[in-house]
Design an enzyme around this catalytic site. Structure first.
Site, mmCIF file in Angstrom:
data_model
loop_
_atom_site.group_PDB
_atom_site.id
_atom_site.type_symbol
_atom_site.label_atom_id
_atom_site.label_comp_id
_atom_site.label_asym_id
_atom_site.label_seq_id
_atom_site.Cartn_x
_atom_site.Cartn_y
_atom_site.Cartn_z
ATOM 1 N N THR A 70 68.192 33.572 28.998
ATOM 2 C CA THR A 70 66.960 32.807 29.166
ATOM 3 C C THR A 70 65.772 33.697 28.813
ATOM 4 O OG1 THR A 70 67.988 31.556 30.939
ATOM 5 C CG2 THR A 70 65.588 31.486 30.813
ATOM 6 N N CYS A 103 68.240 32.801 38.729
ATOM 7 C CA CYS A 103 67.576 32.024 37.673
ATOM 8 C C CYS A 103 66.283 31.362 38.102
ATOM 9 C CB CYS A 103 68.565 30.994 37.120
ATOM 10 S SG CYS A 103 69.930 31.798 36.306
ATOM 11 N N ARG A 160 75.631 26.414 35.625
ATOM 12 C CA ARG A 160 75.288 26.648 37.024
ATOM 13 C C ARG A 160 76.331 27.580 37.617
ATOM 14 N NH1 ARG A 160 75.193 20.492 38.639
ATOM 15 N NH2 ARG A 160 76.335 20.472 36.671
ATOM 16 N N LYS A 196 82.708 48.250 33.905
ATOM 17 C CA LYS A 196 82.812 46.776 33.951
ATOM 18 C C LYS A 196 83.842 46.309 32.918
ATOM 19 C CE LYS A 196 78.957 44.154 33.851
ATOM 20 N NZ LYS A 196 77.825 43.357 33.311
ATOM 21 N N PHE A 246 69.340 17.409 43.099
ATOM 22 C CA PHE A 246 68.297 18.418 43.317
ATOM 23 C C PHE A 246 67.176 17.889 44.199
ATOM 24 C CE2 PHE A 246 69.462 22.256 40.988
ATOM 25 C CZ PHE A 246 70.705 21.810 40.542
HETATM 26 C C1 UDX Z 1 70.397 27.040 37.759
HETATM 27 C C2 UDX Z 1 70.360 25.801 36.869
HETATM 28 O O1 UDX Z 1 70.864 24.686 37.603
HETATM 29 C C3 UDX Z 1 71.211 26.032 35.623
HETATM 30 O O2 UDX Z 1 71.120 24.906 34.769
HETATM 31 C C4 UDX Z 1 70.698 27.277 34.908
HETATM 32 O O3 UDX Z 1 71.493 27.544 33.770
HETATM 33 C C5 UDX Z 1 70.725 28.479 35.827
HETATM 34 O O4 UDX Z 1 69.961 28.203 37.013
HETATM 35 P P1 UDX Z 1 72.056 28.158 39.479
HETATM 36 O O5 UDX Z 1 70.941 29.122 39.674
HETATM 37 O O6 UDX Z 1 73.430 28.659 39.255
HETATM 38 O O7 UDX Z 1 71.721 27.213 38.193
HETATM 39 O O8 UDX Z 1 72.118 27.229 40.790
HETATM 40 P P2 UDX Z 1 71.705 25.744 41.141
HETATM 41 O O9 UDX Z 1 72.920 24.969 41.388
HETATM 42 O O10 UDX Z 1 70.726 25.208 40.169
HETATM 43 O O11 UDX Z 1 70.944 25.960 42.565
HETATM 44 C C6 UDX Z 1 69.824 26.830 42.564
HETATM 45 C C7 UDX Z 1 69.327 26.941 44.007
HETATM 46 O O12 UDX Z 1 68.760 25.687 44.420
HETATM 47 C C8 UDX Z 1 70.402 27.284 45.039
HETATM 48 O O13 UDX Z 1 69.872 28.224 45.963
HETATM 49 C C9 UDX Z 1 70.655 25.960 45.753
HETATM 50 O O14 UDX Z 1 71.051 26.142 47.110
HETATM 51 C C10 UDX Z 1 69.257 25.321 45.689
HETATM 52 N N1 UDX Z 1 69.252 23.863 45.758
HETATM 53 C C11 UDX Z 1 69.894 23.172 44.782
HETATM 54 C C12 UDX Z 1 68.556 23.230 46.768
HETATM 55 O O15 UDX Z 1 67.968 23.872 47.640
HETATM 56 N N2 UDX Z 1 68.514 21.876 46.794
HETATM 57 C C13 UDX Z 1 69.143 21.122 45.848
HETATM 58 O O16 UDX Z 1 69.086 19.898 45.921
HETATM 59 C C14 UDX Z 1 69.870 21.785 44.813
#
Ligand code: UDX
Length: 479
Positions: free
Chosen positions: A135, A289, A183, A49, A278
């Site tokens: 985390t 996450c 994110r 890596k 969200f």
């Molecule tokens: C998340 C947190 O947002 C971030 O702050 C943390 O540091 C890491 O975890 P991430 O996992 O990268 O970030 O993705 P995120 O944009 O939060 O979406 C997570 C999941 O939720 C995705 O599968 C997305 O499709 C889903 N989602 C998101 C929904 O189904 N509906 C929504 O309204 C928003």
């Protein structure tokens, strides 16, 4: 731990930062800090890596990351290495960004974090601030501190200038918790423009170092103790997951009564206490996450005898989304055996090539079990998906575009909300399909527009449910 300030100011002019772990959090963090002017060593024990990163390959897709990597390999501000011990010795500030996967029980597996603590203990050659960015469950910082003291015990390589062999080096270090809120798909953006920076510290000197480091970002800095900072991270992800499961639960009722969940989202989201983000109903959340952090948070609460059944239901609602989606596909297409289906989107969300806990993987498996023939397309995530579902001439084809995935299909399933799919020429899609049926798992499209283009169209929480009327729900008797 003494609270006096360190003998010299730690700043980007005279100190080095080491970031341990060059994954989705470590690499953006290391490059962001380099862009703030720090000399940053990025250390990972995966030599392959490190070699790829050193050659300018960020090894995963993240908008803007490749450019930042090229810039700071050239500036010399970022140095990727695989000698973790040397990297620890060279730094005054160490960010721990190693993985915290989950165990079968849901508990966070902190083995990598403890391993790092032992490396630090052996290489404590002067004051260091050790910063948790991965985390981790609350009170991990306390374990880090205890571990470093235990495994140091005079084993350090000595203070600068070398101390007499065998004499213990001064045990000068602090632990801080600085959870990331990046994110995926927006990691570079979120590093430079975070809503807030949380710094959990147990000493004035740790507070000062982190405050000085982050002040240039010009964003609110929340100072807490370490356990509070660790808990803020879990609580944030748990709340965001709760919002998503809440709107998905409401979405199912919308289908029963003929309401439109996207209008519900707008109607409640305009309330400034709720906010619109969200609250997009769909096939549920995935990624490395939310699922992992929610389970770790629940496990932490259970360890302390606190009832977190609300979050258990948040997880259960999310796990039911795939079954609900597959049932919708059945209700729309009738039989699935032998049918060619196009799948648009494999990544767990738009903007990334990451498929960890992606809903698409569960949908692909369910449709293969039904005997369907699948044509897959995703702008970024196909190489990662092929490692899980290798192409097979008769059942599984990876396509070079959405149109190719739609070629000859009797149904098209939208699973990941890539902008690219919003821009599709629907007339062209309809012309290449055998039967123009679109099942939209992310409510990406406007129903009237799609139907006007000649499709049968179903989505989540916006169509009156088909099939037989369901029996009235008899609520469980309250205890
Ligand atoms: C998340 C947190 O947002 C971030 O702050 C943390 O540091 C890491 O975890 P991430 O996992 O990268 O970030 O993705 P995120 O944009 O939060 O979406 C997570 C999941 O939720 C995705 O599968 C997305 O499709 C889903 N989602 C998101 C929904 O189904 N509906 C929504 O309204 C928003």
């Amino acid at each position: 731990m003494s609270d006096h300030l360190i003998p010299q100011e730690i700043n980007s002019a005279n100190s080095t930062i080491t970031v341990l772990g060059l994954g989705h959090i470590g690499l953006p963090t290391a490059l962001g800090l380099a862009d703030l002017g720090w000399k940053v060593i990025g250390a990972d024990d995966d030599a392959k890596k490190v070699g790829l990163i050193r050659s300018g390959d960020p090894i995963f897709f993240e908008p803007g990351l490749s450019e930042l990597l090229t810039k700071h390999l050239q500036s010399g501000k970022f140095q990727p290495v695989d000698d973790v011990e040397a990297a620890v010795r060279a730094a005054s500030i160490i960010f721990i960004c190693v993985g915290t996967p989950q165990k079968a029980s849901g508990q966070a597996d902190l083995a990598q974090v403890e391993a790092v603590a032992r490396v630090v203990a052996r290489n404590l050659n002067g004051y260091k601030l050790i910063v948790e960015k991965s985390t981790v469950p609350a009170i991990t910082a306390q374990w880090l501190k205890r571990t470093i003291v235990r495994y140091n015990a005079g084993k350090s390589l000595g203070a600068p200038g070398g101390s007499a062999p065998g004499s213990p080096a001064p045990l000068e270090f602090d632990i801080a918790s600085n959870p990331e809120f990046l994110r995926e798909g927006r990691a570079v953006e979120d590093f430079f423009h975070p809503d807030r920076i949380v710094c959990g510290v147990d000493s004035e000197r740790a507070r000062k170092i982190l405050t000085d480091l982050y002040t240039p970002l010009g964003r609110p800095i929340v100072i807490t103790d370490t356990s509070t900072a660790e808990l803020i991270k879990h609580a944030a992800n748990a709340f965001l997951s709760t919002k998503i499961s809440f709107i998905n639960m409401v979405s199912d009722l919308c289908e029963k009564v003929g309401a439109d969940v996207t209008a519900v989202t707008r109607g409640i989201g305009l309330d400034s206490r709720i906010g619109p983000q969200f609250l997009d109903a769909g096939v549920g959340y995935g990624g490395y996450c939310f699922p992992k952090d929610l389970r770790a948070f629940i496990h932490l609460a259970e360890e302390h005898g606190v009832n977190f059944s609300l979050l258990q239901e948040v997880e259960a609602i999310n796990q039911r989304r795939v079954d609900i989606f597959i049932r919708k596909v059945h209700e729309t297409l009738w039989t699935l055996r032998g049918k060619t289906l196009g799948i648009l989107g494999l990544a767990f969300k738009a903007g990334t090539d990451d498929i960890r806990e992606a809903v698409s993987l569960k949908i692909i498996q369910a449709l293969l079990d039904e005997g369907s023939i699948l044509r897959l397309y995703d702008p970024q995530a196909m190489p990662n998906t092929q490692a899980v579902f290798p192409p097979s001439t008769d059942r599984l084809t990876y396509c070079s575009s959405a149109y190719e995935a739609a070629q000859g299909a009797q149904g098209l399933l939208l699973v990941t909300e890539w902008d690219e799919f919003r821009q599709l020429d629907l007339t062209r899609v309809r012309e290449v399909m055998e039967v123009p049926i679109l099942v939209d798992g992310r409510n990406l499209f406007d129903p009237a527009t799609v139907r006007k283009a000649g499709f049968e169209y179903v989505s989540m929480g916006r169509d009156k449910a088909r099939g037989v009327a369901t029996k009235a729900h008899t609520p469980k008797p309250t205890a």
